[in-house]
Design a protein around this motif. Structure first.
Motif, mmCIF file in Angstrom:
data_model
loop_
_atom_site.group_PDB
_atom_site.id
_atom_site.type_symbol
_atom_site.label_atom_id
_atom_site.label_comp_id
_atom_site.label_asym_id
_atom_site.label_seq_id
_atom_site.Cartn_x
_atom_site.Cartn_y
_atom_site.Cartn_z
ATOM 1 N N SER A 3 0.815 -1.210 0.000
ATOM 2 C CA SER A 3 0.000 0.000 0.000
ATOM 3 C C SER A 3 0.849 1.260 0.000
ATOM 4 C CB SER A 3 -0.926 -0.014 1.218
ATOM 5 O OG SER A 3 -0.178 -0.143 2.417
ATOM 6 N N LEU A 6 1.614 2.191 -3.573
ATOM 7 C CA LEU A 6 0.457 2.799 -4.232
ATOM 8 C C LEU A 6 0.356 4.270 -3.838
ATOM 9 C CD1 LEU A 6 -2.059 2.565 -5.972
ATOM 10 C CD2 LEU A 6 -3.313 1.792 -3.943
ATOM 11 N N GLU A 7 0.637 4.569 -2.577
ATOM 12 C CA GLU A 7 0.637 5.962 -2.133
ATOM 13 C C GLU A 7 1.702 6.768 -2.878
ATOM 14 O OE1 GLU A 7 1.452 8.626 1.922
ATOM 15 O OE2 GLU A 7 1.473 6.433 2.003
ATOM 16 N N THR A 10 0.376 7.585 -6.340
ATOM 17 C CA THR A 10 -0.710 8.572 -6.265
ATOM 18 C C THR A 10 -0.167 9.966 -5.975
ATOM 19 O OG1 THR A 10 -2.216 6.849 -5.457
ATOM 20 C CG2 THR A 10 -2.880 9.130 -5.116
ATOM 21 N N ARG A 11 0.781 10.057 -5.035
ATOM 22 C CA ARG A 11 1.357 11.353 -4.696
ATOM 23 C C ARG A 11 2.183 11.905 -5.859
ATOM 24 N NH1 ARG A 11 2.919 13.230 0.373
ATOM 25 N NH2 ARG A 11 1.445 11.688 1.208
ATOM 26 N N ARG A 13 1.675 11.428 -9.018
ATOM 27 C CA ARG A 13 0.756 11.972 -10.023
ATOM 28 C C ARG A 13 0.237 13.338 -9.595
ATOM 29 N NH1 ARG A 13 -4.985 9.208 -11.131
ATOM 30 N NH2 ARG A 13 -5.213 9.908 -8.978
ATOM 31 N N ALA A 14 -0.100 13.493 -8.306
ATOM 32 C CA ALA A 14 -0.603 14.775 -7.807
ATOM 33 C C ALA A 14 0.453 15.868 -7.958
ATOM 34 C CB ALA A 14 -1.028 14.639 -6.350
ATOM 35 N N ASP A 113 -1.595 8.099 -14.844
ATOM 36 C CA ASP A 113 -3.053 8.025 -14.864
ATOM 37 C C ASP A 113 -3.514 6.672 -15.388
ATOM 38 O OD1 ASP A 113 -3.484 10.562 -13.863
ATOM 39 O OD2 ASP A 113 -3.527 11.499 -15.836
ATOM 40 N N LEU A 116 -2.678 3.938 -12.704
ATOM 41 C CA LEU A 116 -3.533 4.011 -11.524
ATOM 42 C C LEU A 116 -4.967 3.623 -11.849
ATOM 43 C CD1 LEU A 116 -2.064 7.252 -9.935
ATOM 44 C CD2 LEU A 116 -1.973 4.951 -8.968
ATOM 45 N N ALA A 120 -6.938 0.716 -9.915
ATOM 46 C CA ALA A 120 -8.233 0.955 -9.289
ATOM 47 C C ALA A 120 -9.259 -0.089 -9.715
ATOM 48 C CB ALA A 120 -8.739 2.357 -9.642
#
Length: 340
Positions: A3, A6-7, A10-11, A13-14, A113, A116, A120
């Motif tokens: 996990s 995955l964080e 995600t971070r 991409r942000a 994108d 992810l 998802a």
């Protein structure tokens, strides 16, 4: 992929969406003891902010220093740490140990994108990075695949490699589901009882109202799937356990006392299960840690689940039934001594 990784994605991409440049560091090989395995990720932003981990901190600090000193690399790079004794001491690696990483500059959020989005959807995804061009491609992966690097192409695998089916949507299932998600399990909850099902609210899990034995059959358990029965209702638990024990599932367990599990085994013997299949049932589920609350019991079950997944020898762990039997013997011995 766990996990934390995955964080990281995600971070990263942000950060890219916010206009930053980002470097993704992937552990590709290790020798000797290593704090993080191949495939572990670290994302570094152009201003030195970081998320993820590739070591105990020293290598992260050096990567930040390199980024501040040299700026963001223009193309993927292959770097090594800890080849000599001096570097080993500096970076907390064993003398002579080595950790190799690929450093990949990210400029566009679109590839992340796509990755992810597939994660998802619950897919297991292979990502191939061409070191020379910096281009990446995505494809379906197999659970047996792992991180691979041949000097020209980095292959990483993302997504849940293991599945966990929980029979029952009660408080204990909620606690165990949260822990299992952090351990990189794709979690499915099965409970045909409306009064329990309507209260289930754990994000990221799959909830089904079908009968448990039908769900087990439909999921086609393999050697990377675990089934845990938690309802205390034989009508729900037993048929699901019967199907799971016939399958290659690596972990099949049931909640309940030693007496209840002994009775359950007798019931299972009435079906066409052989002695070996019945003996494979782990019940009471979990390792003995003196657990009493739902959260503590969930930790106990999760610990046994991970031990079995990782192939820890049975003699190195203490099952609930074995521990409680030993406590009963000790209590009887003390009682007999006190009456003498």
């Amino acid at each position: 992929m766990d996990s934390l990784d995955l964080e990281v994605l995600t971070r990263a991409r942000a950060w890219l969406d916010d206009g930053h440049r980002v470097m993704l560091a992937t552990v590709v090989r290790t020798w000797g003891s290593s704090p993080r395995p191949p495939g572990a990720l670290l994302a570094l932003r152009d201003d030195g902010r970081a998320v993820g981990s590739v070591s105990g901190g020293c290598i992260e600090d050096d990567l930040i220093y390199r980024l501040q000193r040299d700026g963001m690399p223009e193309s993927p790079q292959h770097v090594s740490y800890g080849v000599g004794a001096e570097d080993a001491r500096r970076f907390g690696l064993p003398c002579g140990g080595t950790m190799e990483l690929v450093l990949e500059p990210l400029r566009d959020a679109a590839p992340l994108d796509a990755l992810l989005a597939r994660l998802a959807a619950g897919e297991l995804v292979e990502r191939r990075l061409d070191i020379a061009s910096g281009r990446s491609t995505l494809a379906a992966a197999h659970p047996e695949q792992g991180t691979a690097f041949d000097g020209e192409t980095l292959t990483s695998v993302f997504g849940p490699r293991y599945r966990l089916l929980l029979i029952g949507a009660g408080q204990l299932s909620a606690s165990l589901a949260r822990i299992a998600q952090g351990l990189d399990f794709a979690v499915t909850i099965c409970d045909p009882r409306e009064e329990y099902r309507e209260e289930w609210n754990i994000p990221g899990t799959t909830l089904t109202r079908e009968m448990p034995d039908d769900v087990v059959t439909a999921m086609r358990p393999d050697a990377r799937m675990a089934v845990v029965a938690l309802t205390h209702d034989p009508k729900l638990d037993d048929l699901a356990l019967m199907e799971a024990l016939r399958s290659p599932a690596f972990y099949v367990a049931a909640l309940g006392s030693r007496r209840n599990n002994a009775a359950r085994r007798e019931r299972l013997r009435e079906f066409d299960l052989n002695a070996e299949q019945v003996a494979a049932l782990r019940g009471p589920a979990g390792l003995y840690i003196g657990s009493r609350t739902p959260g503590e019991i969930a930790v106990s079950i999760a610990a046994e689940l991970v031990a079995v997944k990782n192939g820890v020898a049975a003699e190195r762990v203490l099952k609930v039934a074995t521990a409680k039997a030993a406590l009963d013997i000790a209590a009887d011995t003390l009682s007999a001594c006190a009456t003498r």
